[in-house]
Write an enzyme that holds these catalytic residues in place. Structure first.
Site, PDB file in Angstrom:
ATOM      1  N   ARG A 108       0.975  -1.226   0.054  1.00 40.73           N
ATOM      2  CA  ARG A 108       0.084  -0.076   0.006  1.00 40.73           C
ATOM      3  C   ARG A 108       1.031   1.223  -0.161  1.00 40.73           C
ATOM      4  O   ARG A 108       1.445   1.543   1.008  1.00 40.73           O
ATOM      5  CB  ARG A 108      -1.029  -0.060   1.141  1.00 40.73           C
ATOM      6  CG  ARG A 108      -2.091   0.940   1.206  1.00 40.73           C
ATOM      7  CD  ARG A 108      -3.150   0.545   2.117  1.00 40.73           C
ATOM      8  NE  ARG A 108      -2.664   0.910   3.650  1.00 40.73           N
ATOM      9  CZ  ARG A 108      -3.532   1.733   4.105  1.00 40.73           C
ATOM     10  NH1 ARG A 108      -4.821   2.009   3.829  1.00 40.73           N
ATOM     11  NH2 ARG A 108      -3.137   2.153   5.287  1.00 40.73           N
ATOM     12  N   THR A 112      -0.725   7.667  -1.268  1.00 40.85           N
ATOM     13  CA  THR A 112      -2.126   7.525  -2.108  1.00 40.85           C
ATOM     14  C   THR A 112      -2.935   6.515  -1.545  1.00 40.85           C
ATOM     15  O   THR A 112      -4.352   6.616  -1.786  1.00 40.85           O
ATOM     16  CB  THR A 112      -1.487   7.203  -3.624  1.00 40.85           C
ATOM     17  OG1 THR A 112      -1.219   5.849  -3.814  1.00 40.85           O
ATOM     18  CG2 THR A 112      -0.640   7.931  -4.432  1.00 40.85           C
ATOM     19  N   ASP A 204      -3.513 -10.447  12.685  1.00 39.55           N
ATOM     20  CA  ASP A 204      -2.809 -10.486  11.476  1.00 39.55           C
ATOM     21  C   ASP A 204      -2.350 -11.631  10.833  1.00 39.55           C
ATOM     22  O   ASP A 204      -1.831 -12.676  11.625  1.00 39.55           O
ATOM     23  CB  ASP A 204      -1.302  -9.683  11.741  1.00 39.55           C
ATOM     24  CG  ASP A 204      -0.793  -9.300  10.307  1.00 39.55           C
ATOM     25  OD1 ASP A 204      -0.850  -8.235   9.839  1.00 39.55           O
ATOM     26  OD2 ASP A 204      -0.314 -10.578   9.638  1.00 39.55           O
ATOM     27  N   ASP A 207       1.283 -12.523  10.259  1.00 39.25           N
ATOM     28  CA  ASP A 207       2.066 -12.629  11.525  1.00 39.25           C
ATOM     29  C   ASP A 207       1.924 -14.019  12.097  1.00 39.25           C
ATOM     30  O   ASP A 207       2.686 -14.802  12.866  1.00 39.25           O
ATOM     31  CB  ASP A 207       1.766 -11.466  12.442  1.00 39.25           C
ATOM     32  CG  ASP A 207       2.617 -10.107  11.856  1.00 39.25           C
ATOM     33  OD1 ASP A 207       3.455 -10.339  11.087  1.00 39.25           O
ATOM     34  OD2 ASP A 207       2.071  -9.047  12.401  1.00 39.25           O
TER      35      ASP A 207
HETATM   36  N1  URA Z   1      -5.253  -8.609   7.194  1.00 39.25           N
HETATM   37  C1  URA Z   1      -5.147  -9.497   8.307  1.00 39.25           C
HETATM   38  O1  URA Z   1      -4.122 -10.182   8.367  1.00 39.25           O
HETATM   39  N2  URA Z   1      -5.971  -9.305   9.482  1.00 39.25           N
HETATM   40  C2  URA Z   1      -7.140  -8.514   9.146  1.00 39.25           C
HETATM   41  O2  URA Z   1      -7.874  -8.656  10.183  1.00 39.25           O
HETATM   42  C3  URA Z   1      -7.107  -7.720   8.143  1.00 39.25           C
HETATM   43  C4  URA Z   1      -6.332  -7.747   7.260  1.00 39.25           C
END
Ligand code: URA
Length: 213
Positions: A108, A112, A204, A207
């Site tokens: 990202r 922008t 995430d 992760d």
């Molecule tokens: N990406 C992720 O890994 N977790 C989320 O909750 C949103 C996007």
């Protein structure tokens, strides 16, 4: 289960829902998280491939000849959106070992806020293949919609999107940008928080599967 011609299919099979609960729990280790994601992907992939085109082949069983059903057309392509999509890749490949594999990397742009491509490698002949895009989390839908833009530019027209969790915002974004792309998921969660995380979600996904946090 809705038919795949609906944009969104939520697979509410008890095994999928049980495994998803174990994954959401913050106590799950990375190894458990990866194993459960792999197992759920097998079950979701079973659903998303339910309308693959078929033909017949003349074979001989030990007893007689028959025209037996077999998959038709070019081999399926599975495209992983880096990096979390890689956690779903082996599940699809276990079901369809002959599938070809592509990768799309997007980041990202902080100014922008738009997704920018840093890696794109897909099999040839995308226009003749069923394409399954894998990414565990359909959150804002921005990167998913951008990835599908790139696949359409590469000629793909039969595209499906496979994710573990979807937020209503992401489904809406996909509905606007790519109403021709069916989505299969294990859960439609409540929505996004102010940081763009799916709630209640699982945190995430990258992760958690790779132990980077
Ligand atoms: N990406 C992720 O890994 N977790 C989320 O909750 C949103 C996007």
């Amino acid at each position: 289960m809705h038919a795949l011609h609906d944009l969104l299919t939520v697979v509410d099979h008890p095994l999928v829902q049980h495994k998803l609960t174990l994954m959401r729990d913050k106590g799950a280790s990375s190894a458990e998280f990866r194993r459960l994601l792999h197992e759920i992907t097998l079950l979701l992939a079973y659903e998303i491939t339910s309308e693959m085109p078929m033909t017949t082949r003349a074979i001989e069983t030990p007893l007689e000849e028959m025209d037996a059903p077999i998959l038709a057309g070019k081999k399926l392509a599975v495209v992983s959106i880096l990096r979390a999509g890689n956690g779903m890749l082996d599940g699809v490949l276990q079901l369809v070992p002959s599938a070809r594999v592509g990768f799309i990397g997007l980041y990202r742009d902080e100014e922008t806020l738009k997704p920018v491509q840093y890696y794109f490698k897909v099999p040839e002949g995308m226009n003749d293949r069923m394409v399954i895009v894998v990414d565990p989390m359909l959150a804002t839908g921005n990167s998913s919609a951008a990835a599908i833009d790139l696949l359409k530019q590469a000629g793909a027209s039969d595209i499906r999107f496979l994710c573990l969790l979807a937020a209503p915002e992401g489904v809406e974004r996909m509905r606007e940008a790519h109403p021709d792309v069916p989505i299969v998921t294990a859960s439609l969660d409540r929505g996004l928080n102010s940081k763009g995380y799916i709630m209640p979600g699982l945190g995430d996904a990258g992760d958690r599967m790779f132990g980077t946090k």
